[in-house]
Scaffold this active site. Sequence first.
Site, PDB file in Angstrom:
ATOM      1  N   GLY A   1      90.445 103.590  83.292  1.00 39.22           N
ATOM      2  CA  GLY A   1      89.705 103.208  82.085  1.00 39.22           C
ATOM      3  C   GLY A   1      88.546 104.159  81.890  1.00 39.22           C
ATOM      4  O   GLY A   1      87.648 104.225  82.721  1.00 39.22           O
ATOM      5  N   LEU A   2      88.578 104.909  80.768  1.00 33.62           N
ATOM      6  CA  LEU A   2      87.519 105.890  80.520  1.00 33.62           C
ATOM      7  C   LEU A   2      86.824 105.612  79.198  1.00 33.62           C
ATOM      8  O   LEU A   2      86.604 106.513  78.395  1.00 33.62           O
ATOM      9  CB  LEU A   2      88.086 107.311  80.564  1.00 33.62           C
ATOM     10  CG  LEU A   2      88.503 107.808  81.957  1.00 33.62           C
ATOM     11  CD1 LEU A   2      89.222 109.145  81.845  1.00 33.62           C
ATOM     12  CD2 LEU A   2      87.290 107.936  82.877  1.00 33.62           C
TER      13      LEU A   2
ATOM     14  N   GLY B   1      83.529 103.648  81.982  1.00 31.88           N
ATOM     15  CA  GLY B   1      84.243 104.579  82.845  1.00 31.88           C
ATOM     16  C   GLY B   1      83.656 105.971  82.768  1.00 31.88           C
ATOM     17  O   GLY B   1      83.440 106.637  83.795  1.00 31.88           O
TER      18      GLY B   1
ATOM     19  N   LYS C   1      85.347  90.664  83.850  1.00 29.62           N
ATOM     20  CA  LYS C   1      84.950  89.255  84.008  1.00 29.62           C
ATOM     21  C   LYS C   1      86.072  88.293  83.641  1.00 29.62           C
ATOM     22  O   LYS C   1      86.240  87.259  84.264  1.00 29.62           O
ATOM     23  CB  LYS C   1      83.716  88.957  83.180  1.00 29.62           C
ATOM     24  CG  LYS C   1      83.884  89.274  81.698  1.00 29.62           C
ATOM     25  CD  LYS C   1      82.653  89.888  81.083  1.00 29.62           C
ATOM     26  CE  LYS C   1      82.646  91.381  81.368  1.00 29.62           C
ATOM     27  NZ  LYS C   1      81.751  92.162  80.549  1.00 29.62           N
TER      28      LYS C   1
ATOM     29  N   GLU D   1      79.982  93.545  90.634  1.00 29.66           N
ATOM     30  CA  GLU D   1      78.601  93.443  90.144  1.00 29.66           C
ATOM     31  C   GLU D   1      78.514  93.700  88.640  1.00 29.66           C
ATOM     32  O   GLU D   1      77.732  93.055  87.933  1.00 29.66           O
ATOM     33  CB  GLU D   1      77.714  94.431  90.905  1.00 29.66           C
ATOM     34  CG  GLU D   1      76.232  94.361  90.600  1.00 29.66           C
ATOM     35  CD  GLU D   1      75.620  93.030  91.056  1.00 29.66           C
ATOM     36  OE1 GLU D   1      75.516  92.139  90.184  1.00 29.66           O
ATOM     37  OE2 GLU D   1      75.244  92.893  92.232  1.00 29.66           O
TER      38      GLU D   1
ATOM     39  N   GLY E   1      75.503  93.098  83.314  1.00 26.75           N
ATOM     40  CA  GLY E   1      75.203  94.537  83.363  1.00 26.75           C
ATOM     41  C   GLY E   1      74.461  94.972  84.601  1.00 26.75           C
ATOM     42  O   GLY E   1      74.918  94.764  85.731  1.00 26.75           O
TER      43      GLY E   1
ATOM     44  N   GLY F   1      78.936  98.080  65.687  1.00 25.47           N
ATOM     45  CA  GLY F   1      79.857  98.191  66.823  1.00 25.47           C
ATOM     46  C   GLY F   1      79.460  97.349  68.014  1.00 25.47           C
ATOM     47  O   GLY F   1      79.883  97.594  69.135  1.00 25.47           O
TER      48      GLY F   1
ATOM     49  N   LYS G   1      81.371  84.835  82.612  1.00 25.74           N
ATOM     50  CA  LYS G   1      80.331  85.241  83.571  1.00 25.74           C
ATOM     51  C   LYS G   1      79.773  84.020  84.301  1.00 25.74           C
ATOM     52  O   LYS G   1      79.547  84.054  85.510  1.00 25.74           O
ATOM     53  CB  LYS G   1      79.217  85.988  82.829  1.00 25.74           C
ATOM     54  CG  LYS G   1      79.705  87.290  82.201  1.00 25.74           C
ATOM     55  CD  LYS G   1      78.679  87.877  81.226  1.00 25.74           C
ATOM     56  CE  LYS G   1      79.237  89.113  80.530  1.00 25.74           C
ATOM     57  NZ  LYS G   1      78.404  89.538  79.397  1.00 25.74           N
TER      58      LYS G   1
END
Lengths: 427, 427
Positions: free
Chosen positions: B11-12, B16, B107, B131, B136, B189, B207
């Site tokens: 995943g970029l 990522g 999550k 984590e 975040g 966005g 979460k």
Amino acid sequence: MTQPLRLGIAGLGTVGAGVVKIARRHADLIAARAGRVVVVTAVSARDRSRDRGMPLGDYAWEDDPAALAARKDVDVLVELIGGDAGPAKSAVEAALRAGKDVVTANKAMLALHGAELAALAEANGAALRYEAAVAGAIPVVKVLSESFAANETSRVMGVMNGTCNYILTRMEGAGLPYEEVFEEASALGYLEADPTLDVGGIDAAHKLALLSALAFGTPPAFDAVEIEGIERVSIQDIRFAADLGFRIKLLGVAQVTGRGLEQRMSPCLVPANSPLGQLEGATNMTVLEGDAAGQIVLRGAGAGEGPTASAVWSDVMDIARGLRVPAFGRPVDQLRVIPPAQSAAPASWYLRLTLQDKPGALGKIAVALGEGGVSIDRMRQYDHEGDAPVLIVTHPARRAAIREAIEATEASGVLAEPPVALRIETV
Amino acid sequence: MTQPLRLGIAGLGTVGAGVVKIARRHADLIAARAGRVVVVTAVSARDRSRDRGMPLGDYAWEDDPAALAARKDVDVLVELIGGDAGPAKSAVEAALRAGKDVVTANKAMLALHGAELAALAEANGAALRYEAAVAGAIPVVKVLSESFAANETSRVMGVMNGTCNYILTRMEGAGLPYEEVFEEASALGYLEADPTLDVGGIDAAHKLALLSALAFGTPPAFDAVEIEGIERVSIQDIRFAADLGFRIKLLGVAQVTGRGLEQRMSPCLVPANSPLGQLEGATNMTVLEGDAAGQIVLRGAGAGEGPTASAVWSDVMDIARGLRVPAFGRPVDQLRVIPPAQSAAPASWYLRLTLQDKPGALGKIAVALGEGGVSIDRMRQYDHEGDAPVLIVTHPARRAAIREAIEATEASGVLAEPPVALRIETV
């Protein structure tokens, strides 16, 4: 299951007793979470006869903490004696030399001898952990050394002496002068035996030196911390600051700039509506700034039996689970000495000048500041009979410029009292 | 020095790319602190041609994330694909089955399949760390599972969806209705592809389920979270709440009582001057309460490239240093299912009732509430033409009582609009 982990507790004051109580109360929880049993096997303290509210007969007793550290049935020394040298240090050294892990709450010892003890730990393959030494239950040592491990930390800040914060908020809340609140705090048992450790900012500076070491990968440099205590903060300044939208806190700031490592612990003005400004009573707060994480604020109880014992147990549980992190976040040979720098970053300042009731006095002051290169952001003069208090908030200026400007105001011959200058920190 | 640790990044997207950038920028710092070199060896993403602002030619490419997980030159899979099943889960399972450690920010996957994946990790001697999945850069997973390891945790709370907090603070600051700010956030966005994940409270509930599991030693029970989103919070209620000294936050609360595990995610009123009340914009906050540590408050950036990548690196650094902590703080066979309970703890409530402009309407409401056993702490009626908004803050009452009382007000026939009821949380 792995072998039980056996603790020797040196020092049975408030925190030591709290550590033993948690071992008794949460034995099952601890075993479930650590994956092994953790037990206290032996203890040491000055006075064997004192009632500590729990049966100590379950534990072996040693009068000498170094002998405790040497016992075959002790895997980890928990040092809660205190003092930067003496029996605390001897016991810690004995444990580390024997390759035993050490957990300590001793900020003075680490601030003064941290690099030496970290090297001793490393040479013997032992861990040296000290979450409880800084800001009580706030997990700032862990967060800096682990959560921030891939961050370049730019700044750490903190209100880390609960007694000072209690005194300052009590002065403001009750409108009482420093001396009176100091006596109150003393009567309540809030002050160290040597109160200058608290109100002189030394205890908080010990903590700041440890945070700097963790944040910047440098040996703790307590001697390089610029320290100013709260003894000279007046109720007047607290009121005037409030009027301007600020509160006064004993604030530690450490940062690395092109000039070197700045570390200062001093009473500062912070915006009243900022997280630091809203900190009441004995609560502590630390602010960490990393290049990737951004700003992280941690708040919690800075002292007390439960919070400090919880922090000790955080280290014990890491050891029980096998975590090894170097004492200052990297091996000792990777720590680099950063030359100390005086606070060169420009800041706004709060100045309180008390002018003699003479025509032209205010003008002279304004000229003196201007000639020193200090420009005024806000100025207030209050109703007065006789000498006139004038408050000034400057535009950001370097401390050297502020110092010169203040000297110029003193030389102007119109001041009725020595001027007061406090830095304003924006968070 | 130990062998290098080799990461495969699946995943970029924003996070990522952020993880790879930190590897490049801080290679030396990471090696010094981890005691070994940590390198990215291979990557995987959907679209190989997209420009991600850095040279990907240094890394092997795999189209299939499960193939990435299987590579011989990958020791740790960093899963940043997202989605509770599909390729993310397949890749994670492939890695764990091969005994490789996994770091993920996913999550949804953990909230729904956490216990199963933790068991798979354990069976294969692999670590499963996350984590970055919660709040975040805030190190809440580490603090709960490590710093609080010897605490019995009584309650965890959090504002953990930055988008919702942005919408609510923007509504208040600009005086704009929900729909308008929602459109704004969408244009910027800020919203997930499926916006109900954010505004419906689902993302935040994922979460909360993870924090509950860590805090109480229970398998994540997302299905048992009572969830209410922010879609029905009106600008009117935000204004009235402010008038009463409160702010509205999408707040998650989890606690264990005699009845079982309560988990709720809902818009609540919190005191405007409390740490939660003062939280602005996309910042997150978590509040942890332990029997020894007391209350710890953690604040920081809840999303974004740097903060989330920093949290991923926190896990990677732990793995590089050899730390092993079970995914939910204790071995899977030590997790115990706690039956879900509805929020039984009494709380004060904010009620907004819009009354028809008829004589005796207010009296009927007061009677209806009283008969339901709900007593009034404060009541305000505002100037009005036509229908009259009445605000009520109740004394603490159980939710069942509030529900009944509300039904009684509806049955009284004097309401012009459906009533609004929001819980008041004191922190």
